[in-house]
Every structure is written in C-alpha cells, then in structure tokens.
Design an enzyme around this catalytic site. Structure first.
Site, mmCIF file in Angstrom:
data_model
loop_
_atom_site.group_PDB
_atom_site.id
_atom_site.type_symbol
_atom_site.label_atom_id
_atom_site.label_comp_id
_atom_site.label_asym_id
_atom_site.label_seq_id
_atom_site.Cartn_x
_atom_site.Cartn_y
_atom_site.Cartn_z
ATOM 1 N N TYR A 105 -6.087 13.602 -3.251
ATOM 2 C CA TYR A 105 -7.038 12.503 -3.047
ATOM 3 C C TYR A 105 -8.443 13.063 -2.881
ATOM 4 C CZ TYR A 105 -3.272 9.142 -2.037
ATOM 5 O OH TYR A 105 -2.177 8.311 -2.113
ATOM 6 N N TYR A 144 2.670 14.486 -4.155
ATOM 7 C CA TYR A 144 1.997 15.415 -3.245
ATOM 8 C C TYR A 144 2.846 15.651 -1.992
ATOM 9 C CZ TYR A 144 0.286 11.078 -0.999
ATOM 10 O OH TYR A 144 0.190 9.845 -0.395
ATOM 11 N N ARG A 154 5.831 13.067 -1.357
ATOM 12 C CA ARG A 154 5.761 11.648 -1.700
ATOM 13 C C ARG A 154 5.991 11.455 -3.190
ATOM 14 N NH1 ARG A 154 3.376 7.518 0.410
ATOM 15 N NH2 ARG A 154 5.273 6.634 -0.448
ATOM 16 N N HIS A 157 2.664 7.399 -6.610
ATOM 17 C CA HIS A 157 2.470 5.998 -6.198
ATOM 18 C C HIS A 157 0.998 5.625 -6.296
ATOM 19 C CE1 HIS A 157 1.835 8.403 -2.555
ATOM 20 N NE2 HIS A 157 0.932 7.479 -2.234
ATOM 21 N N HIS A 159 -1.654 2.938 -4.360
ATOM 22 C CA HIS A 159 -1.845 2.013 -3.235
ATOM 23 C C HIS A 159 -2.523 0.740 -3.744
ATOM 24 C CE1 HIS A 159 -0.973 4.964 0.024
ATOM 25 N NE2 HIS A 159 -1.364 5.834 -0.899
HETATM 26 FE FE LIG Z 1 -0.724 7.897 -0.943
#
Ligand SMILES: [Fe+2]
Length: 234
Positions: A105, A144, A154, A157, A159
């Site tokens: 991110y 990640y 994870r 995905h 959000h």
């Molecule tokens: Fe996330």
C-alpha cells in the site's frame, strides 16, 4: 408522527462476528457488553445526497492517475449496487483502495518489503448510474503478509466503502478473487459464519467485461441490507 419504515436487519450469521479470536485484532475491538438494539429513526433512514454529477475518468480508472502505466495485470471490476429488495441503488458513492501488484500500500504504516509503484496510488471512487451499475479499471492487487499469526498472508482483495441512500445502508467491505488459494485460510474472510454469505465477497470472472488483448473482467454485485446483504469488514 408517522412510523418510519426502517431497513431490514441482517440475518444472524450472515455478518462477521465482532469477536473472532483467530482474527487477533478482533479480540480488543469486540464489545465486551451486550449490544443495545436501537430502532431506526430519521437519522438512520436518511443520508447524504450524493450529486449525480459526472466523475472524472481518473477517479474510476486507477491506471490513468499518473504519467505512466502501473505495473501488474490490468483488470475491470464492475457490478451493481442493490437494495434489500433487489432494486438498483442509483447515485451511490463507491470508494476503493488496494495494494499495488507487489502487495504494497502507498501508506506510511505499510512497511512490507515490496516495491512501491510510482504510477499507482491505489485509491479511486465513482458513482452508480441510474441502474445501480458501477465500473472501475485497476490492476490486480498482490497478496501481502500480515502479522496476525505465523506465516499469515492476506488473499488478494480490494477494499470497498459505500454510501447508499441512508446511513443504515453504509457498508465497508472487501472483494476477493475467485480461485485464490489463500481465501480458505484468511481469518478476516472467515469471520462470517454463514458460508453462502461470506462467499458473496468473492467476485466472479466475467467474460462480458473482459476486453480482448487488454484486460480481464471481474463482476462484484453488492447488496446493502436485508437477507442477502454483503457482509461487512469487521
Ligand atoms: Fe487490505
């Protein structure tokens, strides 16, 4: 004063449990007292009126927000936003945020040892049209690691945050990709006890929006309340 028609509540088990010990953060976040049931008043059945004005293409095409193209697999994510009766929700605001193709991110808290992409910010927004349809162009996010447990990763995905017609229809959730081998092991995905309900968080591969020699399409319909409501991210 006439009685207000509230929104139907979600069925038990179709939304994430507040306390799901395998999702370690939920232990501190979960309420320690029984929840107080509040009736829907005018504060809950009304909400922000989002303008139907046009959204700039850079807002819903995350591959066009910089001078160059971001690295990764270009995808289109589209679908409909529906109410508890299956009716389209027009002019609903959708906001998305996601990791880049390397699973990183653009955020100071994210210190994962993966490269940032100077051509990818990872956030966008759009409005549904008169038929409740929306469409984003982006790149497929990478998986990640996170520190929930040993060797925790994870699944890929995106959000989503939505403002429907009322505050009672506010929704924050995550969209997953079909066939991702990490999904069955994800404590956040597994917070929702009802299997059918949590599987509504997995998008479907979609030939209709797949474009020749350009990108794959994924379909993700979102239901804002009622029996088939899309689960929240807790
Ligand atoms: Fe996330």
């Amino acid at each position: 004063m006439a009685e207000l028609a509230g929104y139907r509540r979600c069925y038990p088990g179709t939304q994430p449990a507040h306390l799901h010990p395998l999702y370690v953060s939920s232990v501190k976040r979960a309420p320690s007292e029984a929840l107080v049931h509040l009736p829907h008043t005018i504060s809950e059945v009304t909400g922000p009126c989002i303008s139907s004005s046009r959204v700039d293409v850079k807002a819903f095409d995350l591959t066009r927000q910089h001078h160059g193209e971001p690295l990764g697999e270009r995808i289109v994510v589209s679908g409909r936003v529906l109410d508890e009766n299956g009716r389209p929700v027009p002019h609903a605001l959708l906001e998305i945020w996601q990791a880049n193709a390397a699973g990183r991110y653009l955020h100071k808290v994210d210190q994962h040892n993966a490269p940032l992409d100077p051509n990818f910010t990872g956030s966008g927004h759009t409005l549904t049209d008169g038929d409740g349809r929306y469409r984003f162009v982006t790149i497929r996010p990478g998986e990640y690691p996170w520190r929930n447990h040993y060797n925790a990763w994870r699944p890929a995905h995106i959000h989503f945050s939505l403002f429907g017609p009322a505050f009672a229809t506010r929704l924050i959730t995550q969209m997953y990709f079909p066939g991702d081998p990490l999904i069955p092991f994800d404590p956040i995905f597994n917070c929702t006890a009802d299997e059918k309900a949590r599987n509504r968080l997995i998008s479907q591969f979609d030939w209709e929006s797949t474009q020749p020699e350009h990108c794959l399409g994924y379909k993700f319909d979102i239901i804002l309340s009622g029996r088939l409501a899309t689960p929240w991210e807790k």
